[in-house]
Each structure stands twice: as C-alpha cells, then as structure tokens.
Design a protein around this motif. Structure first.
Motif, short mmCIF file in Angstrom:
data_model
loop_
_atom_site.label_atom_id
_atom_site.label_comp_id
_atom_site.label_asym_id
_atom_site.label_seq_id
_atom_site.Cartn_x
_atom_site.Cartn_y
_atom_site.Cartn_z
N ALA A 770 1.11 -1.02 -0.20
CA ALA A 770 -0.23 0.17 -0.04
C ALA A 770 1.02 1.13 0.00
N LEU A 771 2.02 1.26 0.90
CA LEU A 771 2.88 2.83 1.24
C LEU A 771 3.99 2.61 -0.42
N ARG A 773 2.43 1.67 -3.50
CA ARG A 773 1.02 2.21 -4.88
C ARG A 773 0.99 3.61 -4.73
N LYS A 774 0.68 3.98 -3.25
CA LYS A 774 0.62 5.90 -2.65
C LYS A 774 1.88 6.47 -3.11
N LYS A 775 3.43 5.81 -2.52
CA LYS A 775 4.54 7.06 -3.72
C LYS A 775 4.32 6.89 -4.83
N SER A 776 3.56 5.67 -5.63
CA SER A 776 4.07 5.88 -7.43
C SER A 776 2.81 6.90 -7.35
N ASN A 777 1.34 6.43 -7.16
CA ASN A 777 0.80 7.41 -7.28
C ASN A 777 0.99 9.30 -7.17
N ASN A 778 1.98 9.12 -6.29
CA ASN A 778 2.46 10.82 -5.27
C ASN A 778 3.26 11.34 -6.50
N SER A 781 1.53 11.93 -9.97
CA SER A 781 1.05 12.96 -9.64
C SER A 781 1.89 14.59 -9.83
#
Length: 789
Positions: A770-771, A773-778, A781
């Motif tokens: 989950a971490l 995935r969140k980092k890749s999305n940031n 963006s």
C-alpha cells in the motif's frame, strides 16, 4: 465461452452510448425456425418471436436540422432476390468486408438524403458498427476492423458523386396503430404522392397491403395495416383478427423497421390503451418491441395548459407523453429495460414550412429527414448484427437473477464431475493403492516410546532441540494417521454388509433433558431457540450454513446442509447430499444423489440425480456412469448426462481413463461432447498428478493439466498447474496458475497459517504494498504537475 463474451460486449456497447436498448436481438427473432430461449418470458407468447425484424438502438431526435428530402424518383433499383441488400457480389464472403461496404453504404445514404454526418444519432450508429466489428474480428483482422471513418467518408463521397457502384438499398417498414392516427397520411407524405386513400371519419385501410415507392432512388415498401380499435368487449375480437392477419403477412415478408403510431395530442388526455398494447404483445410476441419506433402524429397541435394556466413547453410535453406510452409498453412486456425511440410527425396541410417547402415542427425539426434517418439507422444496424452473427442474450420479460451457464462451462463441469462410490465419501481406488501392502508391519508400532514434555520443560529447550522435538512429534503424528486410515480401510474391506445390517445397533436411547426457558420471540440476542431439535437417527449429518455477515449479533445461520450415506445391501451404495438456504428474497437448493451397484465381477454402475435452483427455475441433471477396473493400476470410465433447464435439454457423453504409477503418480485423460439448444461443443484434457510421500495423510500434491475445447468453430487450448504443499508445521500454501491460447489466465496464491510470525509477515507485505502504491501515485501526480507547468 464465446456466447458469454458476446453477451458481455453487447451490454457494454448498449450502455456506452447512453441507451438502455441492446445492440441486437437474438437471431431466434429472425429465423423461420425459432430457437428455444434460455429464459422464457413469463406469461408472454413466445411462438411468434421469429416473425419480427432486427432491432435498432437510437435516441429521440435532435430538435433542429436543415435536412431535406426530395421525392424526385430515380430509376428503380433491382432488389436482391435473397432479401439481403448488403452486398450483391457473391465474392464478398468475408463478414468484415461486408460490414465495411455497409458502413460506406450508410454514409452514401446520408449524403443522398442531405443528412448531417455529424449528427449525434449518426455518430452513435457508426460507433456501434465499429465496436461490433471489433468483437467479431480475429487477431489477423484487427487492422482492417480499425478502418478510419475519414477514409470511409472519402470513399462514400467518391462513389456517390460518380454513382458507381450502384447503390443497392431498400427499406421495408411495418405500420401499426389505432384507426385515425395518421398511418396512411404519413405514408403519403414520405412517398410524396397519394398512394393510400385517407379518411378522417372512418377507417381507410381494410386489409394488409404493401405500398411501394421510390424516394431519392431508394425503394421503400410500407406494409400498411388496418387500424386497430380502442379496447372494449366488442373490439378485442376484431383487433385479434387484424393482428393475426398481420402476423401471417410478415411471416412471408419480414420488415426491416416497425412503426407504432399514436396521436401526440390525445395521449395526455388519457387516451392511451394498455389492453391494446398487451394484445399486440400476446399475438406478435414481446420481441416485436425490440425493433419498434414510436411515431407520434399531430405534433403541431395546440399544447395543453399547465397548472399555471399557460401552455406547457413543447419539449416537456413530448417527454411526458413519451414516458406515459413507454410505461404502458413496459407493463405489457413485464420489463423496464426497453427504451423505444420516438419520431414526431405532422401531416396537416397547414403545418409550418421552411423556405424550401418542407414541414417544420414547433422545435424547428424537419420531421421527414429525421423519419428517414431513424429508418435507415434501424436497417443498417440490423444488417450489421446479422452479418456478424451477434446474438444478444438479453430477453424481454421478468428479470431473472441467474442465467444458464454457457455450453463450454457445462462441458467442463461434466468432465470434472466425480462419482463417490463409498458410503463415507472416500475414494476406493486411492485407498487400495495407498494401503495395498497390508502384510507390511505398521511402522508406527516399531517406534520407541516418547516422553511428552510439559510447557515449562519445553521452554527450557534450545532452538535446535525445539526443532528436533517438534519434527519428531510431526513424524509420529503422520505415522499414526496412516495407521488409522489403514485400519479403517481394512475394516471396511473385511466386514460383511449382510451381517452388519442385522447387527446394527438401534438409535441411542432418548435422554430427558431439562426444559429450557424459551424467549417469547425469536430475538437474535437470545440464541436459545437454535439448540432445540429432535434427534431421530444418527444416519443424517446436519450442518448449518453460516453467514458471518448475517443479522444475528454473534453468528448468522443462512441455511442447512444435510448429508446421508447408506449401504442398502452387499453391492448397493447410496449417497445423498444437499444444501438449502433462504433469505428475504430468494430460496436456493442444491442436491446431489447417487446410487451405485458394485458388481461381483468388477464393474461399477451408478446413476444420479442433481437438482440446483437458478433464480425461480430448477436445473435438473440425470447422469449415469460405468467404471471398469481393467488392471490394479488402471480404471476406465464412461458416462452420459441429460440436463434440463426450462424448455431446453442438453445431452452429454464422456470417456475417461486413469493410470497410477507406483502409488504417487496418477495419469488421467478424458474426452467428452455436449449438445443442446442448437449448439455443439466437444473437448478433452490430460492431467498428471504427483502426490507427496505422506499422501493422503498430508494432502501434498502437484498437478499439471492440458485441455482443449472446441465450440462454434473456435478451438481454445489451455494449461493449468496447481501445487498444494506445506511450508511448515502450521502453514499450508496452494498455488494455482492457468493460461489459454487466447492469452487469458490467472494466478491464485492461498496460504493458511496458524503461526504468528507468518501472519505478521502477511500484514507487513500488505502495508508495504500500500505504501509503494501511494508513493508511485504521488510521483505520477508530481510529474504531471511539472509537465503542465
């Protein structure tokens, strides 16, 4: 397989353009020999579904257009003798080539009738043609299926300018409606001449007749029908007679488009006739509405007053009348998914006209142009669906919660089905091979005694001693379970069923229990009532079907599971297993029963009956198997099956052969065929299984299988690998992966552990995933923000 894909994609197409209508109806609506439907329409006549034409999905026309139609007749075109106006050259046998030519024909028609090619309805039709082509295109045809619309427009413009090749296109339109609504007047308006006699005071058409005319070089045939009478005791018989005459006529000459006429100025006055719509549905079949456009005449009549005393707006009035009529159509077919397009018409000579003399409605629409556009779209989409053989499984009628599985799925389930011949559900062949060395002394009895440590003594051990101690306990447990299974097998093999029946003990003596205080109501907070039951025999095995998300506070009981196995004689074994579940909406039942006869000479014959609920229907299967043991390590089997669902029957047959090598390797191959509903499929598989050294005590095994399936001239090759093993004393893992020749597959990993460390590792892996995935999305963006800046 194929039919499921077609159904899913047809639903995606219909929803992707904002319409609730399906892309196409089933070919059973078109053929002279109607096919059986998977889900029969409750309370509706189905025998007439093959009499109507193909459907079309279009929308309410846009409010304004500058389109014009000229009725200057050109030399009439020769109609194809086969009734298809798609391609006249016999060399074009490729469906994709025909669809490409049909797309160009559609664009030529738009230019000939001066219709806007950027119209929303035109864009939707072109989009549906493109998606329908992609569905049916193979891998080698995807490039041709992606023909750019710009190229098609250029080809259409060149052909229409030169007039070559000659445009071969015609329309056949069925006209239905009550008397005096303007059916004959509309025909005269479209054809530009008085072809049909009209009368404002009495019915002008007394029989079904075909009116032929030429509009802009296109042959248009109207099937004019006598006007229907408002529903009453005296008129129902006359209306039924008229509809049966229409039915006989369209059976010989199928229409491309169906128009149902109503007067716009009378709908709001309560002049809608639901019994008449129901009668049309009963006589011509509910599928008649799939390809029906609603035509509202007298569209320039005075608008009624609203609640404020002022006339209502034209658009809101049309919308209200459409909803009223559509609601009654939904009631007549018992289905709310259908949405019929609406065409507005005005035939009065005092109707407002534009500078070219074309009649214009209140919203500025040239209704003749929209009329022709909708009819052309209906014809084009119907021809595309017929060429690509798109069969939409959506049926009109009461909604069902379930659908019959596809034929490939039924075949796969039939090949995988195994018959349990022992009273306790064990596999006789597996037992005999695993415990065949009966004279060998049990290894467990040769082990020296072991001292079981207490908890405090176990904590004093070193890590290496702990591992050795636990391994020894696990080894002894495995040997003990092998001994137990071997003793059970030998006991079943040596006992005499006849003596066993006579010496069976009766049911246990009843013991009086103290009365329990039962609450006045079955409150979920007080579960006392659940444990009040009457035990009459120990042969039945009853288990609750638990629902962890149920309404009860502690645990929910969603149903009950019952099993019973009995040996009726020396050679006859019966087994019945079933499950029932009930909620506030549905009642589901699944039952599997088998009776087997083990002949003294060796073969085993079995018959079975399986019953499963599917919505409000029942799927019943009768099967029969014969198993012959030709060798100690070889078993051959053949079976047949008959399944019924509604009014459809499916017949299947299979053969199978199994070979065991040195107790640990099993080779199994089978092949089968199943047919029903006008469909035919066949396939087979080969499977190799390597068992663990402690099988069946420890169910560790690895299986590799290859299967082939052929259905509708399409063959799919698939492979599957599955491995079940233990990572530790308290951890089990199962890995399954499959892939087929259509580049479709999946990988499934399951783990069951009682070790706290493994559970903690699973939680850590999930958090890290989950971490990341969140980092890749940031990061994505931030990169987008940088590019924008």
């Amino acid at each position: 397989m194929t039919s499921i894909k077609d159904w899913v994609f047809s639903q995606v197409i219909s929803k992707s353009i904002g319409s609730t209508r399906p892309l196409s109806a089933s070919d059973s609506f078109l053929s002279q020999e109607p096919q059986n439907e998977e889900l029969g329409n409750r309370g509706l006549t189905q025998n007439n579904a093959n009499l109507i034409s193909r459907p079309v999905s279009t929308e309410i026309p846009s409010p304004s257009s500058d389109n014009q139609i000229t009725q200057n007749p050109l030399p009439p075109q020769v109609e194809n003798s086969s009734g298809s106006n798609v391609i006249t050259e016999e060399k074009h046998t490729d469906p994709l080539a025909k669809v490409e030519a049909l797309q160009i024909t559609f664009l030529r028609l738009l230019r000939r009738f001066s219709l806007f090619q950027d119209d929303l309805t035109v864009a939707k039709v072109l989009y549906r043609i493109h998606l329908a082509t992609l569905i049916r295109a193979g891998e080698s045809d995807l490039k041709r299926a992606n023909l750019k619309i710009g190229r098609a427009r250029v080809i259409a413009a060149e052909q229409e300018e030169t007039g070559l090749p000659q445009l071969d296109f015609s329309l056949k339109i069925l006209v239905l409606g009550k008397t005096g609504v303007g059916k004959s007047s509309t025909i005269n308006s479209i054809l530009g001449e008085s072809k049909v006699t009209t009368d404002a005071f009495r019915p002008a058409t007394d029989r079904v007749q075909e009116i032929v005319g030429i509009v802009n070089g296109i042959k248009i045939s109207f099937i004019d029908t006598p006007g229907l009478f408002p529903s009453s005791t005296n008129s129902d018989r006359k209306n039924r007679k008229i509809l049966h005459s229409v039915k006989r006529f369209i059976k010989k000459s199928r229409p491309d488009v169906i128009l149902y006429f109503e007067r716009l100025d009378l709908i709001s006055m309560g002049n809608h006739d639901f019994p008449l719509l129901k009668l049309i549905t009963d006589v011509l079949g509910p599928a008649i509405w799939f390809s029906t456009n609603i035509v509202m005449t007298h569209s320039s009549a005075a608008l009624p007053e609203g609640q404020n005393g002022y006339p209502v707006s034209f658009d809101s009035y049309v919308s209200h009348c459409t909803q009223v009529l559509q609601h009654h159509i939904h009631q007549s077919i018992l289905d709310t998914k259908l949405e019929n397009p609406v065409i507005l018409v005005e035939n009065h000579r005092h109707c407002k006209m534009d500078n070219s003399g074309k009649k214009v409605l209140r919203n500025g629409q040239l209704w003749m142009s929209q009329f022709m556009l909708f009819c052309i779209c209906t014809k084009i989409l119907g021809d595309v669906n017929t060429l690509l053989e798109l069969e939409d499984s959506m049926q009109l009628g009461p909604s069902r919660n379930s659908r019959l599985p596809s034929l490939p799925h039924l075949l796969s389930s039939f090949l995988k089905h195994r018959v349990k011949l022992s009273s306790n559900g064990a596999d006789n062949e597996t037992d005999e091979l695993s415990f065949s060395d009966t004279e060998e002394e049990d290894e467990y009895d040769q082990l020296p005694p072991i001292r079981i440590l207490t908890k405090s003594q176990f904590k004093k051990l070193t890590p290496s001693q702990e591992k050795d101690y636990l391994d020894e306990l696990d080894y002894r447990e495995t040997l003990y379970m092998k001994k137990q299974l071997k003793q059970e097998y030998m006991a079943r093999k040596e006992k005499d069923p006849d003596d066993n029946i006579e010496s069976q003990e009766g049911p246990p003596e009843a013991i009086m229990l103290p009365d329990m205080s039962v609450p006045p109501s079955f409150d979920s907070d007080n579960p006392v009532h659940r444990f009040r039951c009457l035990v009459t025999s120990d042969r039945w095995l009853a288990r609750p079907v638990l629902d962890p998300h149920g309404w009860d506070h502690d645990v929910g009981f969603d149903g009950i599971n019952l099993e019973i196995a009995a040996q009726l004689g020396k050679d006859i074994i019966t087994c019945v297993a079933g499950q029932m579940s009930k909620d506030k909406q549905d009642f589901n039942i699944q039952c599997e029963s088998t009776a087997a006869y083990v002949a003294p000479s060796g073969p085993t014959y079995s018959v079975g009956l399986d019953v499963q609920s599917a919505g409000k229907e029942l799927i019943c299967s009768v099967r029969s198997n014969t198993k012959v043991k030709t060798h100690k390590y070889n078993v051959a089997e053949c079976g047949v099956s008959v399944m019924s669902f509604g009014n459809q029957y499916y017949y299947g047959g299979k053969i199978e052969d199994s070979i065991s090598i040195k107790k640990r390797v099993d080779l199994k191959t089978n092949g089968g065929v199943i047919t029903g509903g006008g469909q035919f499929g066949y396939g087979g598989s080969f499977e190799a299984t390597l068992k663990g050294k402690d099988y069946p005590v420890r169910e560790e095994k690895t299986s590799l299988s290859v299967s082939v399936l052929s259905f509708k001239k399409e063959t799919v090759l698939g492979g599957n690998i599955q491995s079940d093993f233990r990572l530790g004393r308290g951890t089990r893992m199962s890995i399954n992966a499959n892939l087929n020749s259509r580049n479709m597959g999946q990988v499934c990993v399951r783990m069951n552990s009682s070790e706290h460390m493994e559970i903690a590792l699973v939680a850590v892996v999930s958090l890290l995933r989950a971490l990341f995935r969140k980092k890749s999305n940031n990061n994505f963006s931030s990169s987008e923000t940088t590019e924008t800046g």
